[in-house]
Structures are given as C-alpha cells and as structure tokens.
Design an enzyme around this catalytic site. Sequence first.
Site, short mmCIF file in Angstrom:
data_model
loop_
_atom_site.label_atom_id
_atom_site.label_comp_id
_atom_site.label_asym_id
_atom_site.label_seq_id
_atom_site.Cartn_x
_atom_site.Cartn_y
_atom_site.Cartn_z
N PRO A 153 0.85 -1.19 0.00
CA PRO A 153 0.00 0.00 0.00
C PRO A 153 0.88 1.23 0.00
CG PRO A 153 -0.01 -1.04 2.16
CD PRO A 153 0.71 -1.97 1.24
N CYS A 154 0.64 2.11 -0.96
CA CYS A 154 1.49 3.30 -1.11
C CYS A 154 0.65 4.52 -0.85
CB CYS A 154 2.09 3.35 -2.51
SG CYS A 154 3.13 4.79 -2.79
N GLN A 155 0.60 4.96 0.41
CA GLN A 155 -0.03 6.24 0.72
C GLN A 155 1.05 7.29 0.56
OE1 GLN A 155 -1.53 5.70 4.68
NE2 GLN A 155 -3.41 4.80 3.96
N PRO A 156 1.07 7.96 -0.59
CA PRO A 156 2.23 8.78 -0.93
C PRO A 156 2.25 10.08 -0.14
CG PRO A 156 0.58 8.94 -2.63
CD PRO A 156 0.04 7.98 -1.61
#
Length: 681
Positions: free
Chosen positions: A85-88
């Site tokens: 998961p890439c919560q930028p």
Amino acid sequence: MNYVERINSLLRPNPEGKIRVLDLFAGCGGLALGFEAQGFDTLGYEQDADACETYRRNLKGDCKQVTLTTETEFPKADVIIGGPPCQPFSVGGHQMGLKDSRDGFPIFISAVKQVQPEIWVFENVRGVLYSNRWYFEQILEALKALNYVTEVRLVNAVNYGVPQNRERVIVVGHRGEFQFFAEEPNRLTAGEALGEWMLQAPPESKFLTPSMDEYVAKYERASFCIRPRDLYPDQPARTVTCRNLAGATGDMHRIRLPDGRRRRLFVREAARLQSFPDWFEFSGGETSQFNQAGNAVAPLLAWHLAGSVKKYLATTKRITSGEILYRNLPDQFALPLEFKESNEMKIPTFVINPDKPAKLVKLFNESLLILSKLGIPLDCLKPRELEKMAMAFLAVADVKRSADWSKARLREGKDTLKSRNIIGYLNQHFNEEISMGSYDDIRRKDLKLPVVAGIIIASANKPNAARNDPTRGYSLSPEYVEIIGQFGQSDWLEMVEEFMADRPTLAERLEAARQLNHVPIKLPDGQTLQFSPGEHNLLQKAIIEQFLPRYGFGAEILYVGDTAKKILVRDEQKLKSLKFFELEHGELPDLVAYSPKKNWLFLIEAVHSSGPISSVRLLELKRLAKSCTADIVFITAFLNRDTFRKYAPDIAWETEVWIADAPDHMIHFDGDKFLGPYKSQ
C-alpha cells in the site's frame, strides 16, 4: 476456448511444492492465484480478516492475518511478491517517505533485505511514475542497494487477456536476466466477459435512481465525457476500483439494460472483469467483497508475470555484484528504514506568509496539497501565485478554515461565484486587499490550472458562456467535490490515490500535449522537424510542405525559426557563402530557403499576429542583404484570405503573397513576371 472457459480452467491452483513465494499485502489473493496456477507454493500475509479468509478458501497456500512491520520475521523463500500500500505522503520532498509507518514499502524493502530471495516483484498504481516520482526513485535506490538489478515496466492489463483498461507499474528485482511477458494479440471486451449478464436484471439488482442519474449527468458534463461511462459490450471496461464498485459515485461502474434502466454491478461481474474465475468465492459482506475485488491484482495478469518469474528461475545465469552495480548506475547508498509513528497527516509547506495568521497559512497549504494530489503541477508557480490559487480554490469550495473541508460543496445558479465575488471572498475571509479591477486575474491566472484540470467548472451557471463573460460563475466539479470533502480523513491520501488511478493528471496531459501537438515538418532533404504548437508554426509547416515544393525550384531550408524554440534550422556556412547578413533572430524573416537551380534566396514572413513584408520591412531586408550573391525573392505567407485582407494595405510592392488555404495560387504586387526577384533599376 472463450474468456470464461479460459479463466476457469487456466487459473487453477496447482502448486508443485518446489518454489516458495512470500506474498506480502496479499489481499484476497489475486496475485497469488496467478502464481499458484503456474506451480508456485504461496504463503500470504494480510491484515484484513475477510481477505485472509478469501485467500484460504480459494488457494492452496495459507494466509497469515497479521499487520506487517519492518520487524516482522519471514521464513526462507525463493520469491517475494506483493502490492505494498502506497499512501504517498511525499509531496515535493516535504513528506516522510520511507520513514512513514503507514506506507508498505519500508516493510517490503525490509523483507527483501532479510530473506534475500532469488527474485522479487511488486505491483503498484501508475501514479508512482508521475506525482510521486521522486519517492518512487527512493524506493528503487533502496532496493538496488540490496544488490538487485531492478526492471520497471508500465503495463495495461487489457493487453494480457483482462477485459479492462488497468494500467499498473510492475517492478522486478533479480540477479540475472529477466524477460517481461509478451502481450496477447487480441483485446477482450466487457461483453465477452459478462455475456448475457449485461442483459439481465436479477431481483436483487440495485438501479440508479433519478437523483443519481442527475448527479452522474453533472459529473459527466464536468468530465467532458463524449459517451456516458456505462459498460459497453464492444469495449473493455474502465479501471475497476473498490471506489467505483462499492460506492455510489459519479464514476461508478454500471450496466445499461435494453429497457434503458441502469444498474450497478454485482460482485461476480466485477470479479469477471478482474479475471477472477467463477469458482473463486469471496468472503465477508458485499462492501468487503467489492473492496477485495477492486483492490486485487488481476489474476490473469499475475499468471503472465508468474510465467516470466518461472522462466527466470529455470535459468542458471547469474551476474556478479560488480555487474549488478554497473547495471544499476548511477547507484546510491540504501536509504534508512527507521520511522516514527505518526497519527496526523503531515502538510507540506508550499507557501510561507508571516503577515497572515498561522491557521490561514496552514489552510492554504492544505488546499495546495489537495490540488497537487489531484494532478495540478505546482513546481512552476511562484509563492504568491500558489497562495492566490489556493485562496481562489477555497472560495469556490466555500472553505474558510481547516475544519470546513467536509462542507466543500457544489455551487449552482445564482450561488456560483463570479470573478468579483471571489475577490470579495478573499478580501473578507483571507485578509486580502485585492482591487476589484483585477478580476480578470481570477480567470487568466488564479483558477486557470484548476479549470483546465476539470477540478473547477468556469461556467457552472452558463455552460455556453464566452471565456470573458463576466456573468459566468465558478463551482467545484461534481466529479471532484466528494474527494475534496473527504480531506482530513485518516485514509484520505489512499483514497485520492485510488480516485486518480484511472484519471490522467494535468501534468501528464500537459506533457502529452507537448508531444502530441507538435507539428511534424518534412524538409526537402527528408529531414523531419517538430514545431511547437500554434497557428504561426502551422503556417510555417504549410510553407515548407506546400509552398516550396510548388514554387521553390528545389529550394533547401537555410533557416527556420520556432515560436517556442527560436531556431530549428540554421545553416550559417551556406548563408555566409551567399554573403547573407549576420544571423540575428530579431532581424531575420521567419524562413530562409535557397534554390541553387535559380540562385534565388527566398525570404519568407509567415504572418499570424505580426506584420507582412511592408515597405519599411522591405527596405530593411534589402539593406541587410545588399551584399548577397543570390537574387532575393520576398514573400509574405498567410494561413487564410481573411488574414490577408487584414494586412493587404501594408504589403510592399515588388513582393509576392502566398495563402495556405489556396496553395496553387499566388498574388503578385505590381510585378512584371509571375515569380522571381526584382532587379534594382
């Protein structure tokens, strides 16, 4: 074998017990299903209980329900796969990047470092290549430092048998020679995937209500949709996400029935579009099942990927650390993986203004974070330009403080804000003293980018109003108001990443425009040039490709300018041999061409907004070319006759006129010949 038969038979777990795969952030097992169908043993790690149960129910491998950290210990394995998961949180270098505990990449990197697999693979949204590019490069550098060659590929699942346009970034790390899987020749459609389901309405169907139809219509108008965003039997589906499956949003997936009614998709239909076999059963409630299907890697795409991994592991060629270092140049030291827990979204500092209350400056930075995440490029704007764009955006959304984001709303009719209303709003709520006379800056500067991006509608109350109509009013776009109103929620960054997954950002569109709108120019010698966009350059294209082949007697281009790049061709040696005057761009005509056959030098002005070869300009050019050994032909070119009529009184005698929309004809100003130089008397 049709599509349904293929996925039902091809995607069957068939582990051979030889190669173990660790599947991190496994979800419901879409990625693992493709690997098990290629003979791999999988072991999944997933924190969602329903997704874990789905994984166990359908796959041979186990799934451990656990919240992964950088301290998690893993067993030995040959392969690590996953969709971290890439919560930028990284925006313009102001965020925590690899130090943020809510991001899955530090965990993935830590697992690779601990296990040292033969090969690893991760999948993510295409956004990592654009708005979060610098952060993506951080990730790659950290993985390269673990002694792996990294391969990056942007793929679209529709090219691999999945009936859905779904762009994803695939990154592979290895120590040998890896070959990406080949595309399939045919694209499958939603009709081929769903078959008669597209004509049916079971009793449990959920239909769009009239109010939902109206909302969707507004959304589509704001999005400039040519066709409604229904599923079409002759086309692949749009990207399937948990948001457009589980939520009644403007871009929800829906099927239009023969009687005109529109219904939402069932979980089984969403699964078909994702290439899940019909025997694959999802656990949990309906919303949970939609989320599992929408978040998954398409199993058929995973099957292709697993095939390439299997071929790689079957080879024996491996390269040395020195070769890996060379392949990864430029190489950097690994980035630290330490992190601190943080429960609050960190707001980047885009603007600083000590003359305004800190709470207002924080609000401005919040709005700029939203705009950047919705695809507005900010790096080209000055601090005051950023601040004014933020304030105008806040005015249109009717947000006066950080606590008001949930109140962001659409404006309709008389409630839409005109330019002067926006200035009044800024002066009243944001301590500004902007003159009402500068209302045109709102359109031309402050809201230009949000309007072009479709986040704000410029004429919400008068769709057909002219651009400079002072009575047209601004409103948030129905497409964006919901995601803007959700700002501040703990998972907002994840929601906006998903929201933007199948939407090209303004930055991407501008980049595409710079490529697609270039005017290809073919020179007489076969060379091809690229002009920047604009009517002036279109006219120069016509001169080169239409005028010179007709009237140039084999002329070659010695000089041509470009409105953006200034000079595209500049043959100084040839011009000097003709004793032409020194090359100064301000004095040169737009185009210079030479015919060796006639010993004629064509000096051509391409008139769009500047003037023709007037009497004064003619004398200037003659003075500058007085030593030229070639005979001079002076030509003024126009795109059309309307422009010619405008400038006709200014055109000098003893010159020629050519008009692009009548390329086979020329106009001669008091000449004693059809075309050629005029000798001085």
